[in-house]
Design a protein around this motif. Structure first.
Motif, PDB file in Angstrom:
ATOM      1  N   TYR A 165      -3.100   4.591   0.577  1.00 61.70           N
ATOM      2  CA  TYR A 165      -1.809   4.395   0.234  1.00 61.70           C
ATOM      3  C   TYR A 165      -0.811   5.505   0.713  1.00 61.70           C
ATOM      4  O   TYR A 165      -1.079   6.754   1.008  1.00 61.70           O
ATOM      5  N   ASN A 215       0.749  -1.195   0.019  1.00 67.03           N
ATOM      6  CA  ASN A 215      -0.103   0.009  -0.063  1.00 67.03           C
ATOM      7  C   ASN A 215       0.887   1.251   0.005  1.00 67.03           C
ATOM      8  O   ASN A 215       0.623   2.239   0.612  1.00 67.03           O
ATOM      9  N   THR A 216       2.124   1.287  -0.937  1.00 62.14           N
ATOM     10  CA  THR A 216       2.905   2.417  -0.938  1.00 62.14           C
ATOM     11  C   THR A 216       3.045   2.706  -2.170  1.00 62.14           C
ATOM     12  O   THR A 216       3.221   1.476  -3.402  1.00 62.14           O
ATOM     13  N   ILE A 223      -3.569   4.040  -8.924  1.00 63.24           N
ATOM     14  CA  ILE A 223      -4.164   3.043  -8.035  1.00 63.24           C
ATOM     15  C   ILE A 223      -5.375   2.039  -8.776  1.00 63.24           C
ATOM     16  O   ILE A 223      -5.228   0.984  -8.468  1.00 63.24           O
TER      17      ILE A 223
END
Length: 338
Positions: free
Chosen positions: A93, A63-64, A308
């Motif tokens: 994120y 989530n980066t 995303i």
């Protein structure tokens, strides 16, 4: 050193099996809300902290999002990052930011580091020194999706968010011509970068459409830094009859203006100037600088939203989602000869 609280400590304290504790801490629907609340309360009481690294290894997601820009200090890029960060945060994120400083080698190292740290995707504006894209192809193959912004390059199934550099440059040059300029110098970035190539093409087209000859010596290439602006200004003073300058960024335009002032060159009477980016200082200097305004925050929002979606694999044909955003010529004192 105090021992870290584990799931087993919570399990022992509540006399609930550890698998149930784990499910509750991961918000599993298999555990009742009452039990979740009980376990969460005890976790806080005992000072439990979730092992994010272990969780990432299990899910193969961090989530980066990685971001690479040429220079964070440039107002344009800091504004783009603002749009990216806000959008990423709202989507759950985190972001990791690096700056290439216009160095190909540094850019390659940053991409390698982000790949090693398993970021889920990459947003990048390539450096002026970037000569090939093998490092980016490797990231796509072994890491995650990429979205280019500001400086688009051609890569299979890789979208970009940019502006119409040709049109913006055409309009900037045409504005100088309408204000009486006939000998217009162009401060360009390196032509191997598509963005600067398109800006030069727009400049050339405007001259051609107005029957003004193209002089190769009037196209000056550099990294468009403050120092470059001064050096190009020195070259301008050695060229005959220059009465206008269109610069591909405000940084070089403003440092050139400062050099001209020291040499008693009047702006815009002697030389009219148009910049690019609409940096805040462009409205504060004297005379204030005519410039091209870009939708920087909007670019960041659109680029991060697209990345995303690519990470979530909700888009089947990424290249079809490239976007070209509009710009605005902001007319100020530096170009108003008439």
């Amino acid at each position: 050193m105090k021992k870290k609280t584990t799931i087993h400590d919570i399990s022992k304290a509540l006399k609930i099996n550890s698998s149930t504790v784990s499910r509750a801490l991961n918000n599993s629907p298999r555990v009742s809300q009452k039990t979740k609340d009980l376990i969460q309360k005890k976790a806080i009481e005992l000072g439990y902290q979730k092992n994010i690294l272990a969780s990432n290894l299990r899910t193969n997601k961090t989530n980066t999002i990685g971001i690479i820009v040429p220079r964070i200090s440039r107002t344009f890029f800091s504004s783009v990052i603002s749009g990216i960060e806000e959008t990423a945060y709202n989507a759950g994120y985190n972001v990791v930011i690096g700056q290439s400083l216009e160095s190909f080698e540094r850019e390659k190292e940053l991409v390698s580091t982000l790949l090693s740290n398993r970021v889920d995707g990459l947003l990048i504006s390539v450096s002026m020194g970037t000569t090939n894209y093998d490092h980016l192809s490797n990231f796509k193959t072994n890491g995650g999706p990429i979205v280019f912004f500001d400086r688009p390059i051609t890569m299979l199934d890789t979208p970009s968010i940019s502006i119409d550099d040709y049109e913006a440059s055409y309009n900037a040059t045409k504005h100088l011509i309408k204000n009486g300029c006939k000998n217009i110098v162009h401060f360009s970035g390196f032509q191997k970068i598509a963005l600067y190539k398109r800006r030069t093409e727009g400049y050339v087209a405007a001259l051609t459409d107005n029957d003004i000859p193209i002089r190769p010596e009037y196209i000056l290439e550099s990294q468009l830094s403050e120092a470059d602006g001064i050096e190009m200004a020195k070259k301008v003073l050695k060229l005959p009859k220059v009465d206008g300058i269109y610069s591909s960024n405000d940084t070089a335009a403003i440092s050139a203006m400062q050099h001209f002032k020291k040499n008693n060159i009047k702006i815009p009477d002697d030389i009219a100037i148009v910049g690019f980016n609409n940096d805040p200082i462009s409205a504060a200097i004297e005379p204030n600088l005519t410039t091209i305004n870009q939708p920087d925050v909007e670019m960041g929002i659109i680029a991060s939203s697209l990345l995303i979606e690519l990470i979530k694999k909700t888009i089947k044909t990424p290249s079809e989602h490239s976007k070209t955003l509009g710009t605005e010529l902001i007319i100020r004192q530096s170009s108003q000869k008439l």
